[in-house]
Design a protein around this motif. Structure first.
Motif, PDB file in Angstrom:
ATOM      1  N   LEU A   1     -19.141 -20.409  23.604  1.00  0.00           N
ATOM      2  CA  LEU A   1     -19.248 -21.825  23.286  1.00  0.00           C
ATOM      3  C   LEU A   1     -19.902 -22.550  24.457  1.00  0.00           C
ATOM      4  O   LEU A   1     -19.448 -22.435  25.602  1.00  0.00           O
ATOM      5  N   GLU A   2     -20.964 -23.295  24.165  1.00  0.00           N
ATOM      6  CA  GLU A   2     -21.670 -24.023  25.220  1.00  0.00           C
ATOM      7  C   GLU A   2     -20.905 -25.294  25.584  1.00  0.00           C
ATOM      8  O   GLU A   2     -20.636 -26.132  24.733  1.00  0.00           O
ATOM      9  N   ILE A   3     -20.582 -25.418  26.860  1.00  0.00           N
ATOM     10  CA  ILE A   3     -19.881 -26.605  27.363  1.00  0.00           C
ATOM     11  C   ILE A   3     -20.885 -27.609  27.922  1.00  0.00           C
ATOM     12  O   ILE A   3     -20.786 -28.812  27.685  1.00  0.00           O
ATOM     13  N   VAL A   4     -21.851 -27.106  28.686  1.00  0.00           N
ATOM     14  CA  VAL A   4     -22.888 -27.940  29.292  1.00  0.00           C
ATOM     15  C   VAL A   4     -24.229 -27.252  29.064  1.00  0.00           C
ATOM     16  O   VAL A   4     -24.358 -26.042  29.296  1.00  0.00           O
ATOM     17  N   SER A   5     -25.221 -28.010  28.616  1.00  0.00           N
ATOM     18  CA  SER A   5     -26.538 -27.430  28.369  1.00  0.00           C
ATOM     19  C   SER A   5     -27.239 -27.117  29.686  1.00  0.00           C
ATOM     20  O   SER A   5     -26.875 -27.631  30.751  1.00  0.00           O
ATOM     21  N   ALA A   6     -28.264 -26.285  29.616  1.00  0.00           N
ATOM     22  CA  ALA A   6     -29.015 -25.912  30.814  1.00  0.00           C
ATOM     23  C   ALA A   6     -29.662 -27.132  31.461  1.00  0.00           C
ATOM     24  O   ALA A   6     -29.756 -27.225  32.695  1.00  0.00           O
ATOM     25  N   ASP A   7     -30.096 -28.097  30.641  1.00  0.00           N
ATOM     26  CA  ASP A   7     -30.750 -29.297  31.169  1.00  0.00           C
ATOM     27  C   ASP A   7     -29.794 -30.152  31.998  1.00  0.00           C
ATOM     28  O   ASP A   7     -30.209 -30.819  32.947  1.00  0.00           O
ATOM     29  N   GLU A   8     -28.506 -30.137  31.645  1.00  0.00           N
ATOM     30  CA  GLU A   8     -27.528 -30.988  32.322  1.00  0.00           C
ATOM     31  C   GLU A   8     -26.742 -30.235  33.388  1.00  0.00           C
ATOM     32  O   GLU A   8     -25.992 -30.833  34.158  1.00  0.00           O
ATOM     33  N   SER A   9     -26.929 -28.934  33.457  1.00  0.00           N
ATOM     34  CA  SER A   9     -26.179 -28.105  34.395  1.00  0.00           C
ATOM     35  C   SER A   9     -26.782 -28.155  35.789  1.00  0.00           C
ATOM     36  O   SER A   9     -27.998 -28.260  35.957  1.00  0.00           O
ATOM     37  N   GLY A  10     -25.914 -28.059  36.786  1.00  0.00           N
ATOM     38  CA  GLY A  10     -26.382 -28.014  38.165  1.00  0.00           C
ATOM     39  C   GLY A  10     -26.914 -26.656  38.564  1.00  0.00           C
ATOM     40  O   GLY A  10     -27.487 -26.500  39.645  1.00  0.00           O
ATOM     41  N   THR A  11     -26.736 -25.660  37.702  1.00  0.00           N
ATOM     42  CA  THR A  11     -27.217 -24.308  37.995  1.00  0.00           C
ATOM     43  C   THR A  11     -28.538 -23.996  37.306  1.00  0.00           C
ATOM     44  O   THR A  11     -29.152 -22.968  37.595  1.00  0.00           O
ATOM     45  N   GLY A  12     -28.961 -24.871  36.380  1.00  0.00           N
ATOM     46  CA  GLY A  12     -30.161 -24.590  35.603  1.00  0.00           C
ATOM     47  C   GLY A  12     -29.897 -23.662  34.438  1.00  0.00           C
ATOM     48  O   GLY A  12     -30.804 -23.353  33.661  1.00  0.00           O
ATOM     49  N   GLN A  13     -28.654 -23.204  34.307  1.00  0.00           N
ATOM     50  CA  GLN A  13     -28.238 -22.342  33.209  1.00  0.00           C
ATOM     51  C   GLN A  13     -27.126 -23.040  32.423  1.00  0.00           C
ATOM     52  O   GLN A  13     -26.363 -23.827  32.992  1.00  0.00           O
ATOM     53  N   PRO A  14     -27.011 -22.774  31.128  1.00  0.00           N
ATOM     54  CA  PRO A  14     -25.919 -23.388  30.370  1.00  0.00           C
ATOM     55  C   PRO A  14     -24.566 -22.882  30.861  1.00  0.00           C
ATOM     56  O   PRO A  14     -24.438 -21.719  31.265  1.00  0.00           O
ATOM     57  N   LEU A  15     -23.580 -23.762  30.859  1.00  0.00           N
ATOM     58  CA  LEU A  15     -22.214 -23.368  31.197  1.00  0.00           C
ATOM     59  C   LEU A  15     -21.495 -23.060  29.894  1.00  0.00           C
ATOM     60  O   LEU A  15     -21.361 -23.928  29.028  1.00  0.00           O
ATOM     61  N   MET A  16     -21.023 -21.810  29.764  1.00  0.00           N
ATOM     62  CA  MET A  16     -20.464 -21.355  28.499  1.00  0.00           C
ATOM     63  C   MET A  16     -19.127 -20.664  28.732  1.00  0.00           C
ATOM     64  O   MET A  16     -18.897 -20.057  29.780  1.00  0.00           O
TER      65      MET A  16
END
Length: 462
Positions: free
Chosen positions: A373-388
């Motif tokens: 389940l995606e919690i934070v999209s890659a665009d909004e993440s501080g890592t550049g990767q989606p937080l899932m």
């Protein structure tokens, strides 16, 4: 004769004003000062540190036989030590430092003792994490040649640097720091003192010491005032340390007439139940399971880590808050509990903690046959990767929260009580400072008690 003029600024700081010596009164300088302090402190025993004694005759004459004295009492004896003196007409700060020596995180707080004013508080990762994330790994590391000395120097050196930085930020000198009070679990205090923790994990599980004596700072290699004293809160055996004792004192648990419970959740969870007449306690692992040990994106609290989360029940939009309001890079324990609670309340997971595909919609994806389940999209993440978060992550969280609830249920049943009988529920520890009790109740980690029952203490070790 000494003038009967004195002031009690604080338990540690005493103002004295003495009559100067004369041919009719040739009492030694040290005895003159001791006699005055004995009257003020209502004691028969005052000792003066040699470093103070060497400067005493010059300072008393320079200051007109008045002085501001820094004193400290022995833990189990009617004996006071004079550890420092200063000009009563100058505004020299007399400072103490409180240390929460956690397995994962260390917090220090500088306090101006004459006013009780908090000057600064700062925290940092325990440098011993590079040796091992848990106390068991570090204890085994002590069996290696030089292992104990390495772990001891790691924490002492880091504390010295952090205290120096804190003093610089406040415009004070480290020589103005006359006291340190330190709370930590039994293993951490052993490593701080340079004591072998080997027998803490070997039957019959005996610590080297339960109640350390008050020692001079330089005995530990601490770079505060060399005559400064270090007070380490006592532990009770191998598994209940000074951090738990600090929590009991801070909560007032041992002074309450009605039974109450204290849950101190950090890297480990300690639970104390009781009142002014009796106390029972138990301990178990909890914190790591709710941080890096559960979710792939799980981590300890720090800048950019999600610590609070809500899901809009109508739109199912994730509303997140990160520490220091930076772009999200992961999620800590309190965020995980909020996440699970809100997923359940919005029907995105069922009673078993399973994702509900038709409700999760496009946020739910399959990777290697595992639902994520995606919690934070890659665009909004501080890592550049989606937080899932994966289904496996959710399953681990459910096991962790069940273990926590089992601890609570077991300790209350052991004394013939039910959780519903509790009128006060104290939550402490780094994790407890951020936990939302409502979310913890929602997922079945804490008992379903009235909201006013829960008292969040924050960091009770300070």
């Amino acid at each position: 004769m000494e003038k009967d003029v004195a002031g009690d600024i604080d338990g540690w700081i005493r103002l004295v004003s003495l009559s100067p010596p004369s041919l009719q009164d040739n009492t030694a300088d040290a005895d003159r000062l001791k006699n005055q302090l004995k009257r003020q402190l209502n004691t028969e025993s005052v000792e003066i540190d040699l470093s103070v004694l060497r400067e005493l005759p010059f300072r008393l004459r320079d200051w007109g036989y008045s002085a501001r004295c820094v004193v400290v009492k022995e833990r189990d004896a009617d004996l006071w030590h004079l550890t420092g003196i200063s000009n009563p007409l100058e505004n020299q700060r007399i400072v103490g430092v409180a240390v929460d020596l956690g397995t994962s995180r260390v917090v220090i707080r500088l306090v101006e003792l004459s006013k009780g004013e908090i000057l600064i508080e700062t925290s940092f990762d325990n440098p011993q994490l590079s040796v091992g994330p848990d106390v068991l790994t570090r204890i085994h590391a002590c069996d290696q040649p030089g292992g104990l000395e390495k772990l001891n120097r790691m924490i002492i050196d880091e504390l010295n640097q952090r205290i120096q930085n804190a003093c610089n930020a406040c415009g004070i000198d480290t020589s103005d720091v006359f006291f340190m009070a330190l709370a930590g679990n039994t293993s951490m205090t052993h490593l701080f003192m340079g004591l072998s923790p080997k027998w803490l994990i070997r039957e019959p599980y005996i610590p080297v010491i339960n109640s350390p004596d008050v020692q001079k700072a330089d005995a530990y290699g601490l770079q505060i005032n060399p005559a400064g004293r270090v007070f380490i809160l006592p532990n009770i055996g191998s598994y209940f340390g000074g951090d738990l004792i600090a929590g009991i004192l801070h909560s007032g648990l041992s002074q309450q007439s009605n039974p109450a419970i204290l849950v101190d959740v950090g890297t480990n969870a300690e639970v104390v139940l009781g009142n002014e007449s009796w106390l029972v306690a138990c301990a178990g692992a909890a914190g790591p399971a709710l941080e890096g040990g559960v979710a792939q994106i799980g981590m300890m609290a720090g800048p950019g880590v999600i610590d609070r989360l809500r899901i809009d029940p109508g739109t199912r939009v994730f509303q997140i808050h990160t520490i220091d309001e930076m772009q999200p890079i992961g999620i800590c324990g309190s965020g995980m509990i909020d996440l699970a609670a809100n997923l359940f309340l919005t029907d995105m997971i069922d009673l078993r903690g399973r994702f509900v595909p038709e409700v999760c919609g496009k946020k739910l994806v399959m990777q290697s046959s595992i639902p994520y389940l995606e919690i934070v999209s890659a665009d909004e993440s501080g890592t550049g990767q989606p937080l899932m978060i994966s289904q496996a992550d959710m399953d681990s969280l459910i096991r962790s929260k069940a273990a926590m609830y089992t601890i609570l249920e077991t300790i209350t049943e052991s004394v013939g009580m039910a959780l519903a009988d509790l009128k006060t529920f104290h939550v402490a520890g780094t994790f407890g400072a951020f936990i939302d009790p409502v979310s913890a109740v929602t997922i079945g980690m804490l008992p379903d008690l009235p909201p006013e029952t829960f008292q969040t203490l924050g960091n009770s070790s300070l």
